[in-house]
Design a protein around this motif. Structure first.
Motif, mmCIF file in Angstrom:
data_model
loop_
_atom_site.group_PDB
_atom_site.id
_atom_site.type_symbol
_atom_site.label_atom_id
_atom_site.label_comp_id
_atom_site.label_asym_id
_atom_site.label_seq_id
_atom_site.Cartn_x
_atom_site.Cartn_y
_atom_site.Cartn_z
ATOM 1 N N VAL A 226 -3.615 -8.086 10.214
ATOM 2 C CA VAL A 226 -3.264 -6.780 10.773
ATOM 3 C C VAL A 226 -3.020 -5.767 9.654
ATOM 4 O O VAL A 226 -3.468 -4.615 9.730
ATOM 5 C CB VAL A 226 -2.026 -6.895 11.685
ATOM 6 N N ARG A 227 -2.323 -6.188 8.591
ATOM 7 C CA ARG A 227 -2.102 -5.274 7.465
ATOM 8 C C ARG A 227 -3.427 -4.780 6.893
ATOM 9 O O ARG A 227 -3.578 -3.592 6.571
ATOM 10 C CB ARG A 227 -1.298 -5.966 6.359
ATOM 11 N N GLU A 228 -4.390 -5.674 6.764
ATOM 12 C CA GLU A 228 -5.688 -5.270 6.222
ATOM 13 C C GLU A 228 -6.362 -4.234 7.117
ATOM 14 O O GLU A 228 -6.908 -3.233 6.635
ATOM 15 C CB GLU A 228 -6.578 -6.495 6.052
ATOM 16 N N ILE B 167 -0.356 -6.422 -12.486
ATOM 17 C CA ILE B 167 -1.665 -6.288 -11.831
ATOM 18 C C ILE B 167 -1.566 -5.319 -10.665
ATOM 19 O O ILE B 167 -2.426 -4.446 -10.470
ATOM 20 C CB ILE B 167 -2.179 -7.661 -11.363
ATOM 21 N N ALA B 168 -0.508 -5.456 -9.869
ATOM 22 C CA ALA B 168 -0.305 -4.536 -8.747
ATOM 23 C C ALA B 168 -0.168 -3.102 -9.252
ATOM 24 O O ALA B 168 -0.691 -2.155 -8.639
ATOM 25 C CB ALA B 168 0.938 -4.947 -7.959
ATOM 26 N N HIS B 169 0.528 -2.945 -10.375
ATOM 27 C CA HIS B 169 0.714 -1.621 -10.968
ATOM 28 C C HIS B 169 -0.636 -1.025 -11.379
ATOM 29 O O HIS B 169 -0.890 0.171 -11.169
ATOM 30 C CB HIS B 169 1.637 -1.752 -12.180
ATOM 31 N N LEU C 204 -5.570 2.596 -10.178
ATOM 32 C CA LEU C 204 -6.942 2.734 -9.708
ATOM 33 C C LEU C 204 -7.005 3.487 -8.375
ATOM 34 O O LEU C 204 -7.931 4.268 -8.134
ATOM 35 C CB LEU C 204 -7.582 1.362 -9.568
ATOM 36 N N MET C 205 -6.039 3.249 -7.498
ATOM 37 C CA MET C 205 -6.000 3.980 -6.226
ATOM 38 C C MET C 205 -5.881 5.475 -6.481
ATOM 39 O O MET C 205 -6.547 6.289 -5.821
ATOM 40 C CB MET C 205 -4.831 3.482 -5.372
ATOM 41 N N VAL D 266 -7.258 -3.221 0.539
ATOM 42 C CA VAL D 266 -7.286 -4.560 1.135
ATOM 43 C C VAL D 266 -7.167 -5.632 0.048
ATOM 44 O O VAL D 266 -6.388 -6.580 0.178
ATOM 45 C CB VAL D 266 -8.570 -4.758 1.959
ATOM 46 N N ASP D 267 -7.925 -5.481 -1.032
ATOM 47 C CA ASP D 267 -7.871 -6.462 -2.120
ATOM 48 C C ASP D 267 -6.471 -6.544 -2.728
ATOM 49 O O ASP D 267 -6.034 -7.618 -3.169
ATOM 50 C CB ASP D 267 -8.874 -6.088 -3.219
ATOM 51 N N HIS D 268 -5.769 -5.427 -2.744
ATOM 52 C CA HIS D 268 -4.427 -5.343 -3.314
ATOM 53 C C HIS D 268 -3.446 -6.272 -2.597
ATOM 54 O O HIS D 268 -2.465 -6.732 -3.199
ATOM 55 C CB HIS D 268 -3.957 -3.891 -3.213
ATOM 56 N N LEU D 269 -3.715 -6.569 -1.330
ATOM 57 C CA LEU D 269 -2.815 -7.419 -0.539
ATOM 58 C C LEU D 269 -2.980 -8.901 -0.851
ATOM 59 O O LEU D 269 -2.085 -9.705 -0.542
ATOM 60 C CB LEU D 269 -3.084 -7.208 0.954
ATOM 61 N N GLN D 270 -4.096 -9.291 -1.426
ATOM 62 C CA GLN D 270 -4.452 -10.704 -1.476
ATOM 63 C C GLN D 270 -3.622 -11.571 -2.438
ATOM 64 O O GLN D 270 -3.286 -12.711 -2.106
ATOM 65 C CB GLN D 270 -5.940 -10.862 -1.791
#
Length: 219
Positions: free
Chosen positions: A89-91, A179-181, A186-187, A204-208
């Motif tokens: 759902v988040r994706e 990595i999240a930072h 990039l966003m 979406v990739d950021h959530l994985q």
């Protein structure tokens, strides 16, 4: 480990108790499945039973505590299936929000996100996890707020809360936070362009990574 941020009698209300317990849950001092009894809260915070009960109600509303009849309250834990369903759902929500953000984004939004991004990085390097958590959430809600649909953003915020047990599992991983930072940077760069689909895929990739770490731990 002794829970953080306890103060003396008379300095607590239900919101300050909920905030202290939220921090203990987010940063792993209270593990998923831990029982939270009113008597324990009374002893820890030296407040009335009313304040202790209302703090548990607040935590339940946040989605990080589950209250059941005749069983009391426990720190929310998630099965692998629940994690997969919540993240599915988040994706969907985050992809759609990213697709609706008008590009290129206004300079004001870029400036606001850059300021939050800088704060987020400072907290990572300082090891200030509360700051990391709050700056991260503020970054995403500001980003997705640009989609122009308040109901969609509220749904994103709800599922961010529901996934807290998963996200908390990543807080102690400094490399993962870095990595999240970088994803956040990039966003921001993608907001300057015109390709919503690339931005949406990064969101979406950021959530994985945090989902994968949690599932590897519980399966």
């Amino acid at each position: 480990m002794k829970p953080a941020n306890d103060t003396q009698t008379g300095e607590h209300d239900e919101l300050s108790i909920a905030r202290a317990l939220e921090e203990d849950i987010i940063f792993g001092r209270l593990a998923p499945g831990t029982r939270l009894t009113e008597d324990t809260l009374l002893a820890r915070f030296a407040v009335t039973r009313h304040f202790a009960r209302q703090a548990l109600v607040e935590l339940e509303a946040m989605g990080i505590v589950v209250r059941e009849r005749n069983r009391g309250a426990t720190v929310r834990s998630l099965t692998p299936r629940q994690v997969q369903e919540i993240y599915a759902v988040r994706e969907l929500l985050q992809r759609q929000a990213a697709l609706w953000i008008p590009l290129p984004a206004p300079d004001g939004l870029i400036e606001e996100l850059n300021a939050i991004h800088a704060e987020h990085g400072q907290h990572i390097e300082a090891g200030f996890l509360r700051g990391v958590h709050e700056a991260n959430d503020r970054f995403h809600l500001t980003l997705f707020g640009a989609c122009g649909n308040d109901h969609l953003v509220q749904s994103i915020e709800l599922y961010m809360r529901l996934s807290l047990p998963v996200r908390a599992n990543s807080m102690a991983n400094k490399d993962g936070l870095r990595i999240a930072h970088e994803h956040h940077r990039l966003m921001i760069e993608m907001l300057k362009g015109r390709d919503n689909w690339v931005l949406a895929q990064l969101c979406v990739d950021h959530l994985q990574p945090s989902k994968a770490r949690y599932l590897n731990r519980v399966t």
